[in-house]
Scaffold this motif. Sequence first.
Motif, PDB file in Angstrom:
ATOM      1  N   ALA A  13     -63.116  21.991  21.044  1.00 59.15           N
ATOM      2  CA  ALA A  13     -63.718  21.710  22.349  1.00 59.15           C
ATOM      3  C   ALA A  13     -62.692  21.097  23.305  1.00 59.15           C
ATOM      4  CB  ALA A  13     -64.908  20.769  22.187  1.00 59.15           C
ATOM      5  N   ILE A  14     -61.653  20.480  22.758  1.00 57.44           N
ATOM      6  CA  ILE A  14     -60.599  19.853  23.558  1.00 57.44           C
ATOM      7  C   ILE A  14     -59.409  20.788  23.705  1.00 57.44           C
ATOM      8  CG2 ILE A  14     -58.921  17.940  23.541  1.00 57.44           C
ATOM      9  CD1 ILE A  14     -61.253  16.445  21.954  1.00 57.44           C
ATOM     10  N   SER A  15     -59.052  21.454  22.635  1.00 52.86           N
ATOM     11  CA  SER A  15     -57.900  22.352  22.624  1.00 52.86           C
ATOM     12  C   SER A  15     -58.328  23.705  22.050  1.00 52.86           C
ATOM     13  CB  SER A  15     -56.772  21.749  21.777  1.00 52.86           C
ATOM     14  OG  SER A  15     -55.651  22.602  21.767  1.00 52.86           O
ATOM     15  N   PRO A  16     -58.823  24.604  22.905  1.00 53.78           N
ATOM     16  CA  PRO A  16     -59.390  25.867  22.404  1.00 53.78           C
ATOM     17  C   PRO A  16     -58.386  26.793  21.716  1.00 53.78           C
ATOM     18  CG  PRO A  16     -59.402  25.802  24.808  1.00 53.78           C
ATOM     19  CD  PRO A  16     -58.949  24.463  24.342  1.00 53.78           C
ATOM     20  N   ASN A  17     -57.084  26.511  21.854  1.00 55.53           N
ATOM     21  CA  ASN A  17     -56.095  27.330  21.164  1.00 55.53           C
ATOM     22  C   ASN A  17     -55.743  26.755  19.794  1.00 55.53           C
ATOM     23  OD1 ASN A  17     -54.650  25.106  22.016  1.00 55.53           O
ATOM     24  ND2 ASN A  17     -52.854  26.267  22.623  1.00 55.53           N
ATOM     25  N   ASN A  18     -56.468  25.741  19.354  1.00 59.28           N
ATOM     26  CA  ASN A  18     -56.345  25.080  18.052  1.00 59.28           C
ATOM     27  C   ASN A  18     -54.941  24.543  17.750  1.00 59.28           C
ATOM     28  OD1 ASN A  18     -54.803  27.109  16.516  1.00 59.28           O
ATOM     29  ND2 ASN A  18     -56.679  28.294  16.371  1.00 59.28           N
ATOM     30  N   ARG A  19     -54.262  24.049  18.773  1.00 59.27           N
ATOM     31  CA  ARG A  19     -52.914  23.509  18.574  1.00 59.27           C
ATOM     32  C   ARG A  19     -52.830  22.089  19.124  1.00 59.27           C
ATOM     33  NH1 ARG A  19     -48.731  27.199  21.159  1.00 59.27           N
ATOM     34  NH2 ARG A  19     -47.328  25.910  19.945  1.00 59.27           N
ATOM     35  N   ILE A  20     -52.027  21.282  18.435  1.00 63.41           N
ATOM     36  CA  ILE A  20     -51.730  19.954  18.952  1.00 63.41           C
ATOM     37  C   ILE A  20     -50.428  20.061  19.724  1.00 63.41           C
ATOM     38  CG2 ILE A  20     -52.948  18.721  17.127  1.00 63.41           C
ATOM     39  CD1 ILE A  20     -49.287  18.509  17.074  1.00 63.41           C
ATOM     40  N   PRO A  21     -50.185  19.159  20.637  1.00 64.90           N
ATOM     41  CA  PRO A  21     -50.985  18.028  21.046  1.00 64.90           C
ATOM     42  C   PRO A  21     -52.012  18.415  22.095  1.00 64.90           C
ATOM     43  CG  PRO A  21     -48.939  17.988  22.255  1.00 64.90           C
ATOM     44  CD  PRO A  21     -48.865  19.159  21.301  1.00 64.90           C
ATOM     45  N   ALA A  22     -52.932  17.504  22.306  1.00 66.93           N
ATOM     46  CA  ALA A  22     -53.906  17.612  23.389  1.00 66.93           C
ATOM     47  C   ALA A  22     -54.232  16.184  23.808  1.00 66.93           C
ATOM     48  CB  ALA A  22     -55.167  18.333  22.922  1.00 66.93           C
ATOM     49  N   ILE A  23     -54.664  16.022  25.045  1.00 66.93           N
ATOM     50  CA  ILE A  23     -55.092  14.699  25.494  1.00 66.93           C
ATOM     51  C   ILE A  23     -56.451  14.815  26.162  1.00 66.93           C
ATOM     52  CG2 ILE A  23     -52.750  13.806  25.825  1.00 66.93           C
ATOM     53  CD1 ILE A  23     -53.297  14.081  28.901  1.00 66.93           C
ATOM     54  N   VAL A  24     -57.165  13.722  26.166  1.00 66.67           N
ATOM     55  CA  VAL A  24     -58.349  13.572  26.996  1.00 66.67           C
ATOM     56  C   VAL A  24     -58.042  12.407  27.921  1.00 66.67           C
ATOM     57  CG1 VAL A  24     -60.797  12.994  27.089  1.00 66.67           C
ATOM     58  CG2 VAL A  24     -59.939  14.498  25.295  1.00 66.67           C
ATOM     59  N   ASP A  25     -57.994  12.693  29.205  1.00 74.00           N
ATOM     60  CA  ASP A  25     -57.732  11.674  30.213  1.00 74.00           C
ATOM     61  C   ASP A  25     -59.071  11.077  30.617  1.00 74.00           C
ATOM     62  OD1 ASP A  25     -57.075  10.099  32.362  1.00 74.00           O
ATOM     63  OD2 ASP A  25     -55.867  11.622  33.376  1.00 74.00           O
ATOM     64  N   ASN A  26     -59.297   9.844  30.198  1.00 72.33           N
ATOM     65  CA  ASN A  26     -60.557   9.159  30.500  1.00 72.33           C
ATOM     66  C   ASN A  26     -60.568   8.500  31.871  1.00 72.33           C
ATOM     67  OD1 ASN A  26     -62.139   9.598  28.084  1.00 72.33           O
ATOM     68  ND2 ASN A  26     -60.538   8.439  27.059  1.00 72.33           N
ATOM     69  N   ASP A  27     -59.428   8.522  32.553  1.00 71.58           N
ATOM     70  CA  ASP A  27     -59.319   7.905  33.870  1.00 71.58           C
ATOM     71  C   ASP A  27     -58.489   8.822  34.774  1.00 71.58           C
ATOM     72  OD1 ASP A  27     -59.588   6.012  35.881  1.00 71.58           O
ATOM     73  OD2 ASP A  27     -57.871   4.834  35.175  1.00 71.58           O
TER      74      ASP A  27
END
Length: 131
Positions: free
Chosen positions: A51-65
């Motif tokens: 749901a965060i990285s649809p290409n199933n690879r790291i890294p990914a971030i969620v920017d909460n601000d």
Amino acid sequence: MKGRAKDDRCYYWTTPNGHKVTIFLEETGLPYSIKPVNIGKGEQFQPEFLAISPNNRIPAIVDNDPAGGGKPISVFESGAILQYLAEKTRKFLPADFARPARKSCVALLANGWLGPMLGQNHHFRITRTRS
């Protein structure tokens, strides 16, 4: 800089691409927390991560601000993350914004050339020697 209220989440594993993002986060002083994604165990295929990285690879971030406010947003692919964070923080960007293509060239060069070379080095020096 870890451990603040509105930390960005950094979905990470100890790979060259993962290190690119954590080094940037440390250098800019942005608050973040690490969410390990063990790619050796296939955790990158879990629905929560996809749901965060649809290409199933790291890294990914969620920017909460996010800049300008609003709902948290996810950014994936190390080059896109670095560009996003540079624009958000206004750090590590060229002073001459009349030449934005130069910024993209340097970021994409590092991502498309240096990143794969580091990944191959990691594979053949570390991962491959274990098997």
